[in-house]
Design an enzyme around this catalytic site. Structure first.
Site, PDB file in Angstrom:
ATOM      1  CB  SER A 127       5.753 -33.858  26.514  1.00  0.00           C
ATOM      2  OG  SER A 127       5.999 -35.245  26.315  1.00  0.00           O
ATOM      3  CE  LYS A 128       0.182 -30.360  22.314  1.00  0.00           C
ATOM      4  NZ  LYS A 128      -0.080 -29.602  21.071  1.00  0.00           N
ATOM      5  NE  ARG A 129       7.019 -35.274  20.035  1.00  0.00           N
ATOM      6  CZ  ARG A 129       6.784 -33.982  20.003  1.00  0.00           C
ATOM      7  NH1 ARG A 129       6.608 -33.333  21.151  1.00  0.00           N
ATOM      8  NH2 ARG A 129       6.714 -33.328  18.869  1.00  0.00           N
TER       9      ARG A 129
END
Length: 424
Positions: free
Chosen positions: A294-296
């Site tokens: 994920s982007k995180r």
């Protein structure tokens, strides 16, 4: 197999990673993204990369941009950049400028976009609000949409009531049948409202994806989804459909998380009387442990890879092989033009690819050797490293001679010999 170890203490650690010795496959020379070597020249092919400026360019976003670019160049078509900034609450200052910089760094030059213009602009959605409003009005006039004046409190009450009954928590359509006088009264009192699209009652919708073929999306319950928000901005569903049509987009490459919204988009195309583009939903990237990248996840964006010293050619080559590989070509080490020459939708694998950092380091080694072999690329690399080392270590009292281009070039050539040597 022999391993050679170098000290690894700085942001350019990829130059000193414990490098496995492989046979280095030379690049094919002579490719040009404007030459007539394209397998299927089709100037009608128009694809778009449409990111939201809400953060860094993540690996998944870079892959979407890259596949769009490769398909356009392979087909002799056009690659368009469009900025989707209709969710104003999530915008990050400076993200747009960093996005442009990352695309330029990766070599993905656009044929049309907000920074260079084009015949289908504006290319920033917040500058197209009048266009969306006029198309919403058309849907209202045709009876495909209606104004919904329900308050957030009522919507929450409906959601909770359905939940208690074990039913899907969807909107109950109470504003569907408001008469003209009621609507006018609400409008004259400036009551906040949204516009909803009237969904059909079918239990399933058949859609088509270029990778998966025809698919049936089953509906436990259909909801009249929002296409225009009370803040005066369209939702993704409406804006993307209107923009893709008006910009003559022929193919839409996007993540597979949008597959479940494909029926909504096809319903909008049908309501407008438009032919939809072809959809290519790319499989999501996974970590080695099968969790979603994920982007995180951290350190999975272009800025992080640049800061670590990875070459743009290496990162692009690595990302291209996340779910794609050219049929009948055993060569993995490719430049951007060769990737474009080989690219085909049929060679995309629908299985979720895993991101292995060690594979990126291997690609970086191969491209370092390529840069060492080419005098022009070597000079650019030497200048990049000289500036980088000077910024990193000049304040720490390191010997200035080690920052000189001639010294760095000698080190690179020495490393190249080590990286390409074979043990008898």
């Amino acid at each position: 197999m022999m391993r050679v170890s170098f000290p690894s203490r700085n942001i350019y650690h990829c130059l000193s990673y414990r490098l496995p010795v492989h046979r280095v496959v030379p690049y094919k020379r002579g490719f040009s993204t404007t030459s007539a070597w394209f397998a299927n020249v089709n100037p009608q092919v128009r694809v778009r990369f449409a990111p939201s400026p809400t953060g860094m360019l993540h690996l998944g976003g870079l892959r979407t941009a890259l596949f769009n670019y490769l398909f356009a160049k392979n087909s002799g078509g056009r690659f368009i950049l469009r900025i989707e900034d209709t969710d104003q609450s999530r915008l990050v200052p400076g993200a747009y400028e960093k996005l442009l910089g990352d695309l330029k760094w990766a070599g993905l030059s656009c044929d049309e976009g907000p920074d260079i213009g084009g015949s289908h602009g504006p290319y920033i959605q917040s500058q197209r609000l009048d266009i969306y409003k006029s198309h919403v009005q058309k849907l209202l006039q045709k009876g495909h949409a209606y104004r919904c004046f329900c308050t957030p409190e009522r919507l929450e009450s409906v959601r909770m009531a359905k939940k208690r009954q074990g039913l899907p928590s969807v909107y109950d359509g109470s504003c569907r049948n408001l008469d003209a006088s009621e609507i006018q009264a609400h409008l004259e009192s400036n009551q906040p409202h949204v516009v909803r699209f009237k969904s059909c009652d079918a239990s399933e919708t058949v859609v088509k994806d270029e990778l998966r073929g025809q698919m049936a999306i089953k509906h436990a319950a259909r909801e009249d989804f929002i296409i225009f928000k009370s803040d005066g901005f369209p939702t993704y569903h409406l804006a993307s459909v209107v923009d893709d049509h008006l910009m003559d987009i022929s193919h839409v490459f996007r993540g597979e998380e949008w597959l479940m919204s494909l029926d909504k988009h096809q319903a909008l195309y049908a309501a407008f009387g438009w032919t939809s583009p072809r959809f290519v939903h790319l499989p999501l990237l996974l970590n080695p442990d099968n969790t979603k990248l994920s982007k995180r996840s951290g350190h999975a964006d272009c800025e992080s890879f640049k800061a670590q010293g990875y070459l743009a050619d290496a990162l692009v080559n690595f990302v291209a092989f996340l779910g794609w590989s050219p049929s009948g070509n055993g060569n993995e080490v490719m430049g951007l033009s060769e990737l474009a020459h080989e690219f085909s939708i049929k060679d995309i694998n629908i299985a979720n690819p895993k991101v292995f950092p060690q594979k990126l380091r291997w690609f970086n080694q191969q491209h370092l050797v390529k840069h060492c072999d080419d005098p022009v690329l070597r000079a650019r690399l030497v200048s990049f490293l000289s500036d980088g080392f000077r910024r990193e270590y000049s304040s720490k009292g390191s010997e200035s001679a080690r920052f000189e281009p001639t010294y760095i070039e000698k080190v690179l050539l020495g490393m190249k010999v080590i990286m390409t040597c074979k043990i008898p």
